[in-house]
Design a protein around this motif. Structure first.
Motif, PDB file in Angstrom:
ATOM      1  N   VAL A  47       0.889  -1.189   0.003  1.00 15.74           N
ATOM      2  CA  VAL A  47      -0.097  -0.003  -0.172  1.00 15.74           C
ATOM      3  C   VAL A  47       0.729   1.125   0.027  1.00 15.74           C
ATOM      4  N   GLU A  48       0.750   2.029  -1.177  1.00 16.95           N
ATOM      5  CA  GLU A  48       1.419   3.361  -1.256  1.00 16.95           C
ATOM      6  C   GLU A  48       0.770   4.263  -0.334  1.00 16.95           C
ATOM      7  N   SER A  49       1.437   5.343   0.087  1.00 13.72           N
ATOM      8  CA  SER A  49       0.986   6.496   0.755  1.00 13.72           C
ATOM      9  C   SER A  49       1.987   7.824   0.721  1.00 13.72           C
ATOM     10  N   GLY A  50       1.577   9.031   1.025  1.00 11.74           N
ATOM     11  CA  GLY A  50       2.576  10.316   1.086  1.00 11.74           C
ATOM     12  C   GLY A  50       2.107  11.074  -0.281  1.00 11.74           C
ATOM     13  N   GLY A  51       1.776  10.618  -1.138  1.00  9.47           N
ATOM     14  CA  GLY A  51       1.426  11.575  -2.382  1.00  9.47           C
ATOM     15  C   GLY A  51       0.540  12.876  -2.010  1.00  9.47           C
ATOM     16  N   GLN A  52       0.754  13.725  -2.553  1.00  8.97           N
ATOM     17  CA  GLN A  52      -0.128  15.094  -2.288  1.00  8.97           C
ATOM     18  C   GLN A  52       0.545  16.207  -3.026  1.00  8.97           C
ATOM     19  N   LEU A  96       7.657   9.252  -0.252  1.00 10.72           N
ATOM     20  CA  LEU A  96       6.290   8.339  -0.476  1.00 10.72           C
ATOM     21  C   LEU A  96       6.859   7.074   0.301  1.00 10.72           C
ATOM     22  N   SER A  97       5.715   6.210   1.120  1.00 12.51           N
ATOM     23  CA  SER A  97       6.039   5.019   1.641  1.00 12.51           C
ATOM     24  C   SER A  97       5.218   3.781   0.879  1.00 12.51           C
ATOM     25  N   CYS A  98       5.901   2.743   0.986  1.00  8.01           N
ATOM     26  CA  CYS A  98       5.111   1.451   0.452  1.00  8.01           C
ATOM     27  C   CYS A  98       5.169   0.621   1.707  1.00  8.01           C
ATOM     28  N   ALA A  99       4.062   0.455   2.380  1.00 10.17           N
ATOM     29  CA  ALA A  99       4.008  -0.623   3.461  1.00 10.17           C
ATOM     30  C   ALA A  99       3.516  -2.163   2.990  1.00 10.17           C
ATOM     31  N   LEU A 105      18.309  -6.617  -8.494  1.00  5.40           N
ATOM     32  CA  LEU A 105      17.096  -5.668  -8.469  1.00  5.40           C
ATOM     33  C   LEU A 105      15.984  -6.462  -9.440  1.00  5.40           C
ATOM     34  N   GLY A 106      14.872  -5.706  -9.229  1.00 12.40           N
ATOM     35  CA  GLY A 106      13.705  -6.069  -9.712  1.00 12.40           C
ATOM     36  C   GLY A 106      13.430  -6.148 -11.222  1.00 12.40           C
ATOM     37  N   GLY A 107      14.457  -4.852 -11.848  1.00 10.58           N
ATOM     38  CA  GLY A 107      14.187  -4.458 -13.401  1.00 10.58           C
ATOM     39  C   GLY A 107      13.432  -3.489 -13.553  1.00 10.58           C
ATOM     40  N   THR A 108      13.393  -2.976 -14.928  1.00 13.68           N
ATOM     41  CA  THR A 108      12.595  -1.687 -15.118  1.00 13.68           C
ATOM     42  C   THR A 108      11.336  -2.083 -15.809  1.00 13.68           C
ATOM     43  N   ALA A 109      11.155  -3.264 -16.009  1.00 15.72           N
ATOM     44  CA  ALA A 109       9.738  -3.347 -16.797  1.00 15.72           C
ATOM     45  C   ALA A 109       8.556  -3.937 -15.683  1.00 15.72           C
ATOM     46  N   PRO A 110       7.423  -3.172 -15.944  1.00 16.55           N
ATOM     47  CA  PRO A 110       6.323  -3.505 -14.995  1.00 16.55           C
ATOM     48  C   PRO A 110       5.996  -5.069 -14.852  1.00 16.55           C
ATOM     49  N   ALA A 111       6.075  -5.810 -16.032  1.00 19.07           N
ATOM     50  CA  ALA A 111       5.929  -7.185 -16.079  1.00 19.07           C
ATOM     51  C   ALA A 111       6.652  -8.036 -15.192  1.00 19.07           C
ATOM     52  N   ASN A 112       7.679  -7.410 -14.863  1.00 17.85           N
ATOM     53  CA  ASN A 112       8.812  -8.099 -13.967  1.00 17.85           C
ATOM     54  C   ASN A 112       8.135  -8.293 -12.708  1.00 17.85           C
ATOM     55  N   TYR A 113       7.304  -7.564 -12.250  1.00 18.64           N
ATOM     56  CA  TYR A 113       6.745  -7.445 -10.828  1.00 18.64           C
ATOM     57  C   TYR A 113       5.494  -8.121 -10.802  1.00 18.64           C
ATOM     58  N   ASP A 114       5.315  -8.818  -9.614  1.00 24.06           N
ATOM     59  CA  ASP A 114       4.318  -9.806  -9.296  1.00 24.06           C
ATOM     60  C   ASP A 114       3.090  -9.057  -8.434  1.00 24.06           C
ATOM     61  N   TYR A 115       3.411  -8.154  -7.550  1.00 24.08           N
ATOM     62  CA  TYR A 115       2.373  -7.580  -6.655  1.00 24.08           C
ATOM     63  C   TYR A 115       2.452  -5.991  -6.852  1.00 24.08           C
ATOM     64  N   TRP A 116       1.225  -5.510  -6.724  1.00 23.33           N
ATOM     65  CA  TRP A 116       1.116  -4.019  -7.114  1.00 23.33           C
ATOM     66  C   TRP A 116       0.215  -3.339  -6.356  1.00 23.33           C
ATOM     67  N   GLY A 117       0.594  -2.169  -5.457  1.00 30.97           N
ATOM     68  CA  GLY A 117      -0.402  -1.413  -4.691  1.00 30.97           C
ATOM     69  C   GLY A 117      -1.542  -0.489  -5.772  1.00 30.97           C
ATOM     70  N   GLN A 118      -2.182   0.186  -5.089  1.00 33.12           N
ATOM     71  CA  GLN A 118      -3.158   1.065  -5.740  1.00 33.12           C
ATOM     72  C   GLN A 118      -2.764   2.305  -6.202  1.00 33.12           C
ATOM     73  N   GLY A 119      -1.572   2.579  -5.748  1.00 35.44           N
ATOM     74  CA  GLY A 119      -1.051   4.129  -6.303  1.00 35.44           C
ATOM     75  C   GLY A 119      -1.426   5.208  -5.210  1.00 35.44           C
ATOM     76  N   THR A 120      -0.513   6.183  -5.401  1.00 36.14           N
ATOM     77  CA  THR A 120      -0.718   7.273  -4.574  1.00 36.14           C
ATOM     78  C   THR A 120      -0.534   8.588  -5.442  1.00 36.14           C
ATOM     79  N   GLN A 121      -1.276   9.670  -5.589  1.00 33.19           N
ATOM     80  CA  GLN A 121      -1.066  10.756  -6.446  1.00 33.19           C
ATOM     81  C   GLN A 121      -0.293  11.807  -6.192  1.00 33.19           C
TER      82      GLN A 121
END
Length: 128
Positions: free
Chosen positions: A5-10, A20-23, A107-123
């Motif tokens: 879960v991301e937080s801190g965007g404003q 920004l934090s990713c918990a 490292l996880g790499g630069t491509a989104p497809a390399n990642y398995d789990y995603w948060g909802q995002g923070t603006q």
């Protein structure tokens, strides 16, 4: 598995800073490499930064290297993105993503497809 879960965007003025934090919850966060991505309304999701399981190795997109810093505290199950000298073009939704890794210094790499789990995002909105 793991949930993030991301937080801190404003809203922030150009030249300002945000952190920004990713918990994470679920499986131990230290088992995952983590990446930050961002997406503006009319653009594709783009790579921002990534960090290895151990936190020893990091990588950044060329366009922001020197302004952003990624770090992690595995004891707190949290990854951070320190954003300094923000520009209007940094505006977008910022996503945290986790990737399963065997090695602690990979490292996880630069491509989104390399990642398995995603948060909802923070603006993040940077005004002129």
């Amino acid at each position: 598995q793991v949930q993030v879960v991301e937080s801190g965007g404003q809203l922030v003025q150009a030249g300002g800073s945000l952190r920004l934090s990713c918990a994470a919850s679920g499986r131990s966060f230290s088992r995952y490499a983590v990446g930050w991505f961002r997406q503006a309304p009319g653009k594709e999701r783009e790579f921002v930064a990534t960090i290895s399981r151990s936190g020893e190795i990091t990588d950044y997109a060329d366009f922001l290297k020197g302004r952003f810093t990624i770090s992690r505290d595995n004891d707190k199950n949290t990854v951070f993105l320190q954003m300094n000298s923000l520009k209007p073009e940094d505006t977008g939704v910022y996503y945290c993503a986790a990737r399963t890794e065997i090695f602690t210094r990979t490292l996880g790499g630069t491509a989104p497809a390399n990642y398995d789990y995603w948060g909802q995002g923070t603006q993040v909105t940077v005004s002129s």
